[in-house]
Design a protein around this motif. Sequence first.
Motif, PDB file in Angstrom:
ATOM      1  N   UNK A 180       0.829  -0.978  -0.185  1.00 58.72           N
ATOM      2  CA  UNK A 180      -0.068   0.047   0.039  1.00 58.72           C
ATOM      3  C   UNK A 180       0.745   1.329  -0.043  1.00 58.72           C
ATOM      4  N   UNK A 181       0.870   1.942  -0.872  1.00 66.52           N
ATOM      5  CA  UNK A 181       1.751   3.209  -1.307  1.00 66.52           C
ATOM      6  C   UNK A 181       1.002   4.466  -1.455  1.00 66.52           C
ATOM      7  N   UNK A 182       1.420   5.616  -1.368  1.00 69.34           N
ATOM      8  CA  UNK A 182       0.788   6.814  -1.696  1.00 69.34           C
ATOM      9  C   UNK A 182       1.750   7.995  -1.848  1.00 69.34           C
ATOM     10  N   UNK A 183       1.599   8.769  -2.499  1.00 75.12           N
ATOM     11  CA  UNK A 183       2.314   9.882  -2.664  1.00 75.12           C
ATOM     12  C   UNK A 183       2.592  11.052  -1.672  1.00 75.12           C
ATOM     13  N   UNK A 184       3.660  11.393  -1.394  1.00 68.57           N
ATOM     14  CA  UNK A 184       3.736  12.492  -0.469  1.00 68.57           C
ATOM     15  C   UNK A 184       2.946  13.620  -0.876  1.00 68.57           C
ATOM     16  N   UNK A 185       2.511  14.426   0.162  1.00 66.28           N
ATOM     17  CA  UNK A 185       1.687  15.630  -0.224  1.00 66.28           C
ATOM     18  C   UNK A 185       2.478  16.762  -0.861  1.00 66.28           C
ATOM     19  N   UNK A 186       1.854  17.079  -2.229  1.00 63.67           N
ATOM     20  CA  UNK A 186       2.726  17.892  -3.048  1.00 63.67           C
ATOM     21  C   UNK A 186       3.857  17.388  -3.712  1.00 63.67           C
ATOM     22  N   UNK A 187       3.891  16.006  -3.815  1.00 64.03           N
ATOM     23  CA  UNK A 187       5.254  15.451  -4.520  1.00 64.03           C
ATOM     24  C   UNK A 187       4.722  14.217  -5.082  1.00 64.03           C
ATOM     25  N   UNK A 188       5.914  13.880  -5.965  1.00 61.17           N
ATOM     26  CA  UNK A 188       5.668  12.649  -6.653  1.00 61.17           C
ATOM     27  C   UNK A 188       6.374  11.286  -5.934  1.00 61.17           C
ATOM     28  N   UNK A 189       7.018  11.785  -4.909  1.00 63.40           N
ATOM     29  CA  UNK A 189       7.710  10.644  -4.102  1.00 63.40           C
ATOM     30  C   UNK A 189       6.943   9.916  -3.448  1.00 63.40           C
ATOM     31  N   UNK A 190       7.129   8.558  -3.186  1.00 66.39           N
ATOM     32  CA  UNK A 190       6.250   7.614  -2.845  1.00 66.39           C
ATOM     33  C   UNK A 190       6.560   7.163  -1.362  1.00 66.39           C
ATOM     34  N   UNK A 191       5.528   7.119  -0.469  1.00 65.36           N
ATOM     35  CA  UNK A 191       5.873   6.502   0.959  1.00 65.36           C
ATOM     36  C   UNK A 191       4.798   5.262   0.901  1.00 65.36           C
ATOM     37  N   UNK A 192       5.389   4.050   1.474  1.00 67.22           N
ATOM     38  CA  UNK A 192       4.818   2.585   1.440  1.00 67.22           C
ATOM     39  C   UNK A 192       4.693   2.096   2.883  1.00 67.22           C
ATOM     40  N   UNK A 193       4.068   1.155   2.881  1.00 71.95           N
ATOM     41  CA  UNK A 193       4.047   0.224   4.324  1.00 71.95           C
ATOM     42  C   UNK A 193       5.052  -0.686   4.025  1.00 71.95           C
ATOM     43  N   UNK A 194       5.791  -0.974   5.051  1.00 67.82           N
ATOM     44  CA  UNK A 194       6.952  -1.864   5.030  1.00 67.82           C
ATOM     45  C   UNK A 194       7.220  -2.742   6.290  1.00 67.82           C
ATOM     46  N   UNK A 195       6.319  -3.685   6.603  1.00 66.31           N
ATOM     47  CA  UNK A 195       6.425  -4.479   7.692  1.00 66.31           C
ATOM     48  C   UNK A 195       7.460  -5.255   7.945  1.00 66.31           C
ATOM     49  N   UNK A 196       8.257  -5.365   6.628  1.00 66.63           N
ATOM     50  CA  UNK A 196       9.360  -6.142   6.778  1.00 66.63           C
ATOM     51  C   UNK A 196      10.783  -5.455   6.716  1.00 66.63           C
ATOM     52  N   UNK A 197      10.597  -3.919   6.898  1.00 67.54           N
ATOM     53  CA  UNK A 197      11.491  -3.160   6.822  1.00 67.54           C
ATOM     54  C   UNK A 197      11.921  -2.850   5.395  1.00 67.54           C
ATOM     55  N   UNK A 228      11.099   5.172   8.077  1.00 67.43           N
ATOM     56  CA  UNK A 228      10.441   6.269   9.109  1.00 67.43           C
ATOM     57  C   UNK A 228       9.928   5.426  10.220  1.00 67.43           C
ATOM     58  N   UNK A 229      10.685   5.541  11.326  1.00 61.87           N
ATOM     59  CA  UNK A 229      10.198   4.696  12.432  1.00 61.87           C
ATOM     60  C   UNK A 229       9.001   5.303  13.227  1.00 61.87           C
ATOM     61  N   UNK A 230       8.763   6.445  13.147  1.00 56.56           N
ATOM     62  CA  UNK A 230       7.610   7.011  13.809  1.00 56.56           C
ATOM     63  C   UNK A 230       6.405   6.849  13.201  1.00 56.56           C
ATOM     64  N   UNK A 231       6.354   6.338  11.866  1.00 56.35           N
ATOM     65  CA  UNK A 231       5.225   5.761  11.168  1.00 56.35           C
ATOM     66  C   UNK A 231       5.310   4.451  10.791  1.00 56.35           C
TER      67      UNK A 231
END
Length: 282
Positions: A180-197, A228-231
């Motif tokens: 499950x991935x989404x673009x960071x706000x105002x950017x084309x950079x992606x952030x994804x879930x990564x339970x396996x690191x 990002x360990x906080x999220x």
Amino acid sequence: MGYIKGGIVADKVSLYPGSADASLQFILVDHAKDLSQLYSDGLIGLGPATAGRVEWNFMHQLQKQGVIDTAILALDIRDESETSSAQFGAFDQSYIDAAQTQSAYPTKYQSTDGIFWMPNHSAIHWEVTLYSLWVQSPGGPLKQLSFAVDDVLLDSGSSLVYIPKTAYGQVMAEITAGRSCSNLEGSDQKKCDCPGGASSFPTLKMELGGEAARHIFELRPETYVWYDWTEESCWLMIMPELASIQTWILGDPFLLGYYSIYDYDANRVGLVGPAETTFSSW
């Protein structure tokens, strides 16, 4: 395409305490236009000499004035937790010796002198050709992707990897498959879930080089994924290029995995680290 305008000034440059001074000229910029898409946060201005304008090249001027004997720049780029270094006029053989003795690198990963050299084919950038691209998930088989041969810039001034839009979708579909991935706000950079690191993401293998030599290098998840360990999420340090640009830019996420050597006199670039030669006439 933007431009800058300013006056020419002269100053003396010393590489380290006690070294000989070099008298160099610089442009003192007082006006710039259309540079909003220029993102540089590392070393800039250290490209090869532009044809007919060697007098403006930093490395050739250091050599001409006797500050260095050989026009060679070597970069050891590290992440923010370690110290990066740049060496002017030579490279550090200890990096090469260490790479050749690491048991993680089989014999096939070793070149004759420990440096995987490639011809540079640009007058203003360190540019090689990307011939083939594979993706390999942890424990999975190699999967070759289909795309046109492209130019690739090795750029220490970029904190990201940029991929032409014609290839970006295909590459990202492989990297983010099943996530499950989404673009960071105002950017084309992606952030994804990564339970396996970060290590759960695939490795990209790229055949780079030119007419004289080709080698397969790796873009590994530990350098292109930021956790990002906080999220408990992973940021992908890969972005699509502007629609008008059909060139790959391999910035710090790629160079973090290699000791890079830029030979101005021989007009070639060498990488030290995990690689496999597919062709060489040298």
